[in-house]
Design an enzyme around this catalytic site. Structure first.
Site, PDB file in Angstrom:
ATOM      1  N   GLY A 158      10.152 -35.093   3.851  1.00 48.81           N
ATOM      2  CA  GLY A 158       9.116 -34.313   3.166  1.00 48.81           C
ATOM      3  C   GLY A 158       9.658 -32.996   2.653  1.00 48.81           C
ATOM      4  N   ARG A 159      10.388 -32.302   3.500  1.00 44.75           N
ATOM      5  CA  ARG A 159      10.944 -31.009   3.091  1.00 44.75           C
ATOM      6  C   ARG A 159      11.964 -31.174   1.966  1.00 44.75           C
ATOM      7  NH1 ARG A 159      12.045 -28.975   9.287  1.00 44.75           N
ATOM      8  NH2 ARG A 159       9.884 -28.439   9.794  1.00 44.75           N
ATOM      9  N   GLU A 197       4.193 -27.729   2.645  1.00 50.86           N
ATOM     10  CA  GLU A 197       5.271 -28.331   3.448  1.00 50.86           C
ATOM     11  C   GLU A 197       5.983 -27.227   4.253  1.00 50.86           C
ATOM     12  OE1 GLU A 197       5.235 -31.696   2.960  1.00 50.86           O
ATOM     13  OE2 GLU A 197       6.651 -32.012   4.601  1.00 50.86           O
ATOM     14  N   GLN A 250      12.139 -15.182 -18.750  1.00 47.69           N
ATOM     15  CA  GLN A 250      12.492 -13.871 -19.302  1.00 47.69           C
ATOM     16  C   GLN A 250      13.430 -14.025 -20.504  1.00 47.69           C
ATOM     17  OE1 GLN A 250      10.774 -11.567 -18.023  1.00 47.69           O
ATOM     18  NE2 GLN A 250      11.580  -9.788 -19.114  1.00 47.69           N
ATOM     19  N   LEU A 266      13.611 -16.595 -22.539  1.00 50.43           N
ATOM     20  CA  LEU A 266      12.878 -17.152 -23.679  1.00 50.43           C
ATOM     21  C   LEU A 266      11.838 -16.183 -24.234  1.00 50.43           C
ATOM     22  CD1 LEU A 266      14.131 -19.914 -22.636  1.00 50.43           C
ATOM     23  CD2 LEU A 266      12.127 -20.955 -23.679  1.00 50.43           C
ATOM     24  N   GLY A 314       8.361 -14.720 -25.111  1.00 48.66           N
ATOM     25  CA  GLY A 314       7.011 -15.297 -25.254  1.00 48.66           C
ATOM     26  C   GLY A 314       6.997 -16.797 -25.128  1.00 48.66           C
ATOM     27  N   GLU A 336      -6.469 -27.572   7.918  1.00 51.79           N
ATOM     28  CA  GLU A 336      -7.904 -27.305   8.065  1.00 51.79           C
ATOM     29  C   GLU A 336      -8.177 -25.861   7.664  1.00 51.79           C
ATOM     30  OE1 GLU A 336      -9.654 -28.622  11.680  1.00 51.79           O
ATOM     31  OE2 GLU A 336      -8.752 -30.622  11.481  1.00 51.79           O
ATOM     32  N   SER A 342       7.450 -20.415   3.381  1.00 53.99           N
ATOM     33  CA  SER A 342       8.811 -19.871   3.551  1.00 53.99           C
ATOM     34  C   SER A 342       8.966 -19.168   4.902  1.00 53.99           C
ATOM     35  CB  SER A 342       9.119 -18.864   2.432  1.00 53.99           C
ATOM     36  OG  SER A 342       9.332 -19.541   1.226  1.00 53.99           O
TER      37      SER A 342
HETATM   38  C1  LIG Z   1      -1.932 -27.012  -3.663  1.00 43.65           C
HETATM   39  C2  LIG Z   1      -1.881 -27.334  -2.208  1.00 43.65           C
HETATM   40  C3  LIG Z   1      -1.786 -28.656  -1.811  1.00 43.65           C
HETATM   41  C4  LIG Z   1      -1.797 -28.977  -0.447  1.00 43.65           C
HETATM   42  N1  LIG Z   1      -1.790 -30.297  -0.062  1.00 43.65           N
HETATM   43  C5  LIG Z   1      -1.996 -30.593   1.252  1.00 43.65           C
HETATM   44  C6  LIG Z   1      -2.193 -31.941   1.663  1.00 43.65           C
HETATM   45  O1  LIG Z   1      -2.158 -32.876   0.854  1.00 43.65           O
HETATM   46  N2  LIG Z   1      -2.464 -32.187   2.972  1.00 43.65           N
HETATM   47  C7  LIG Z   1      -2.512 -31.186   3.892  1.00 43.65           C
HETATM   48  O2  LIG Z   1      -2.763 -31.470   5.061  1.00 43.65           O
HETATM   49  N3  LIG Z   1      -2.303 -29.907   3.549  1.00 43.65           N
HETATM   50  C8  LIG Z   1      -2.053 -29.585   2.250  1.00 43.65           C
HETATM   51  N4  LIG Z   1      -1.878 -28.280   1.857  1.00 43.65           N
HETATM   52  C9  LIG Z   1      -1.943 -27.225   2.883  1.00 43.65           C
HETATM   53  C10 LIG Z   1      -0.621 -26.532   3.125  1.00 43.65           C
HETATM   54  O3  LIG Z   1       0.202 -27.350   3.905  1.00 43.65           O
HETATM   55  C11 LIG Z   1      -0.961 -25.189   3.793  1.00 43.65           C
HETATM   56  O4  LIG Z   1      -1.549 -24.362   2.805  1.00 43.65           O
HETATM   57  C12 LIG Z   1       0.237 -24.526   4.385  1.00 43.65           C
HETATM   58  O5  LIG Z   1       0.739 -25.251   5.486  1.00 43.65           O
HETATM   59  C13 LIG Z   1      -0.114 -23.107   4.868  1.00 43.65           C
HETATM   60  O6  LIG Z   1      -1.261 -23.129   5.657  1.00 43.65           O
HETATM   61  P1  LIG Z   1      -2.464 -22.104   5.320  1.00 43.65           P
HETATM   62  O7  LIG Z   1      -2.706 -22.123   3.866  1.00 43.65           O
HETATM   63  O8  LIG Z   1      -3.592 -22.434   6.216  1.00 43.65           O
HETATM   64  O9  LIG Z   1      -1.898 -20.693   5.674  1.00 43.65           O
HETATM   65  P2  LIG Z   1      -1.755 -20.060   7.147  1.00 43.65           P
HETATM   66  O10 LIG Z   1      -1.296 -21.075   8.115  1.00 43.65           O
HETATM   67  O11 LIG Z   1      -3.003 -19.329   7.429  1.00 43.65           O
HETATM   68  O12 LIG Z   1      -0.586 -19.030   6.885  1.00 43.65           O
HETATM   69  C14 LIG Z   1      -0.768 -17.974   5.912  1.00 43.65           C
HETATM   70  C15 LIG Z   1       0.544 -17.320   5.649  1.00 43.65           C
HETATM   71  O13 LIG Z   1       0.989 -16.690   6.837  1.00 43.65           O
HETATM   72  C16 LIG Z   1       2.397 -16.664   6.881  1.00 43.65           C
HETATM   73  N5  LIG Z   1       2.839 -17.187   8.172  1.00 43.65           N
HETATM   74  C17 LIG Z   1       2.365 -18.253   8.845  1.00 43.65           C
HETATM   75  N6  LIG Z   1       3.008 -18.418  10.021  1.00 43.65           N
HETATM   76  C18 LIG Z   1       3.911 -17.413  10.097  1.00 43.65           C
HETATM   77  C19 LIG Z   1       4.899 -17.026  11.061  1.00 43.65           C
HETATM   78  N7  LIG Z   1       5.085 -17.727  12.182  1.00 43.65           N
HETATM   79  N8  LIG Z   1       5.651 -15.938  10.786  1.00 43.65           N
HETATM   80  C20 LIG Z   1       5.472 -15.228   9.650  1.00 43.65           C
HETATM   81  N9  LIG Z   1       4.584 -15.548   8.709  1.00 43.65           N
HETATM   82  C21 LIG Z   1       3.808 -16.626   8.927  1.00 43.65           C
HETATM   83  C22 LIG Z   1       2.903 -17.496   5.697  1.00 43.65           C
HETATM   84  O14 LIG Z   1       3.287 -16.600   4.659  1.00 43.65           O
HETATM   85  C23 LIG Z   1       1.688 -18.275   5.268  1.00 43.65           C
HETATM   86  O15 LIG Z   1       1.702 -18.535   3.883  1.00 43.65           O
HETATM   87  C24 LIG Z   1      -1.837 -27.946   0.519  1.00 43.65           C
HETATM   88  C25 LIG Z   1      -1.905 -26.609   0.101  1.00 43.65           C
HETATM   89  C26 LIG Z   1      -1.924 -26.301  -1.242  1.00 43.65           C
HETATM   90  C27 LIG Z   1      -2.007 -24.857  -1.647  1.00 43.65           C
END
Ligand SMILES: Cc1cc2nc3c(=O)[nH]c(=O)nc-3n(C[C@H](O)[C@H](O)[C@H](O)COP(=O)(O)OP(=O)(O)OC[C@H]3O[C@@H](n4cnc5c(N)ncnc54)[C@H](O)[C@@H]3O)c2cc1C
Length: 391
Positions: free
Chosen positions: A240-241, A361, A334, A336, A338, A128, A364
């Site tokens: 999934g992972r 998913e 790098q 390859l 361009g 969300e 990191s």
């Molecule tokens: C192209 C794309 C496709 C997607 N498809 C789906 C889908 O089909 N269905 C669905 O439900 N979701 C989907 N997602 C959502 C995706 O799962 C989330 O973007 C992801 O889980 C991260 O949530 P967020 O973007 O709200 O970032 P946030 O939860 O706000 O986190 C932001 C950043 O904070 C850092 N962070 C978070 N927690 C910690 C912690 N405990 N310690 C240190 N650092 C932390 C990480 O670097 C993270 O990237 C998709 C996202 C993208 C970009």
């Protein structure tokens, strides 16, 4: 690896090279994917070859492959340009959303079987605007019981495929805070009150935002019990992972092949690139890291197939695999020069896809947190009283 699995993997890789790659190579460089008519035609061939919905349980018409077998197969399905987020862009079928395999007999008949028989497209809406990393706390979408069923209200972010899916699973709050307050619901595409808009992102395959405004769905669309949604979704975490780890290993392997061929044929300053240590070392580092990533992935997959708790092992494989994949593609680009960033190739596409694989998913950092929590127990939470393993 059994000889049967090795043969299956090789045959799939051959199918990708013979059937999918030429279609992609004929597309204009600005294309964001294979046109749907061509995907449909390729799906017919994939079915005929026995490569259809290999992940789905056999009892519903799928291939019933184990976690390890799927990891091997996905690695080999991914060796083409538009392989993210789904290998073959759906050419191999996607199966039903995993939580539905535990659905009611009516849900199996109405949704699971047709998804596999007819190749329906689905979506999963967990994340969300309030955050995706910690959905147990951040889900604000609500589902309210009415006489005839449920009424959903809220916003879902990033739900891939929701703009053209036949149906999807929406996770909404039916109870209090935390994971036991979340339930899973089937929502048909085009249900009144569900408004979907496309969200352009870095990769070719864009995603969507969903606004739910008094969206009414029948009572029987609740999956499992009320409050079970999160627990159901968690049962499929490992697969999934590992899907993301397998994709990263697959394209990294291919990238090293492309970069090695280039280095063996390209001369600068009177000598082959392959003769320079500045080119040899990144290739050697990539070889080591790909092998390591594959073993981490296999280790997690075997552990899951043995019925062990493979959540931390799958976090390790996903974290290392996707970060490794990004590094390897970067090095190949790098080498390859361009041509590495030309859209007519594959590296530029995979570079963008893998950047996203480090966020979806579980980002990191979230996996690092989960691994550390497994190592440190209660102390990682800063509160000994709450030091239980939860995901
Ligand atoms: C192209 C794309 C496709 C997607 N498809 C789906 C889908 O089909 N269905 C669905 O439900 N979701 C989907 N997602 C959502 C995706 O799962 C989330 O973007 C992801 O889980 C991260 O949530 P967020 O973007 O709200 O970032 P946030 O939860 O706000 O986190 C932001 C950043 O904070 C850092 N962070 C978070 N927690 C910690 C912690 N405990 N310690 C240190 N650092 C932390 C990480 O670097 C993270 O990237 C998709 C996202 C993208 C970009």
């Amino acid at each position: 690896m059994s000889p049967e699995l090795a043969t299956l993997a090789a045959t799939i890789q051959d199918f990708v090279a013979r059937e999918i790659v030429p279609v992609e190579q004929a597309l204009p460089p600005e294309a964001r994917g294979i046109p749907q008519e061509q995907v449909t035609a390729l799906q017919v061939k994939a079915r005929k070859a026995g490569f259809w919905c290999l992940d789905a349980p056999e009892e519903f018409g799928g291939g019933g492959l184990s976690t390890f077998e799927m990891a091997v197969v996905v690695e080999h399905m991914t060796k083409h340009r538009y392989a993210f987020p789904n290998p073959g862009q759906g050419v191999f079928g996607q199966g039903a959303p995993n939580v539905l395999y535990k659905g009611s007999p009516e849900q199996i008949e109405k949704y699971v079987r047709p998804t596999i028989d007819k190749g329906w497209t689905t979506f999963a809406a967990i994340s969300e605007p309030s955050g995706g990393s910690d959905p147990a706390r951040s889900i604000r979408t609500t589902a309210r019981r009415t006489g005839a069923g449920w009424v959903l209200n809220g916003r879902k972010m990033w739900a891939s495929n929701a703009d053209h899916a036949d149906y999807g699973i929406v996770y909404a709050r039916t109870g209090g805070p935390g994971r036991t307050g979340i339930s899973a619901f089937i929502v048909d595409g085009g249900t009144p009150g569900m408004h979907v808009t496309s969200v352009p992102v870095l990769r070719n395959h864009w995603t969507t935002e969903i606004v739910l405004e008094d969206c009414e769905i029948p009572a029987e669309n609740l999956v499992g019990e009320e409050g079970q949604g999160f627990a159901l979704a968690q049962q499929w975490l490992v697969r999934g992972r590992l899907h993301y780890a397998a994709q990263a290993v697959g394209v990294a392997e291919e990238a090293v092949k492309i970069a090695s061929e280039w280095a063996k044929n390209r001369e600068t300053f009177g000598a082959l690139l392959a003769s320079r240590q500045g080119v040899q070392f990144p290739l050697a580092d990539s070889r080591v890291e790909i092998n390591a990533a594959r073993w981490l992935m296999w280790d997690a997959a075997w552990s899951d197939d043995r019925g062990e708790d493979a959540r931390t092992a799958s976090s390790i494989a996903k974290l290392y695999g996707t970060e490794m994949g990004f590094r390897v593609i970067d090095r190949a680009i790098q080498i390859l020069g361009g041509m590495g960033v030309a859209k007519e190739g594959v590296l530029e596409h995979w570079f963008r896809d893998l950047r996203i694989s480090r966020i979806v998913e579980g980002a990191s950092e979230v996996h690092r947190y989960l691994i550390a929590r497994d190592m440190l127990g209660a102390a990682a939470l800063g509160n000994p009283q709450e030091g239980t393993k939860t995901s």
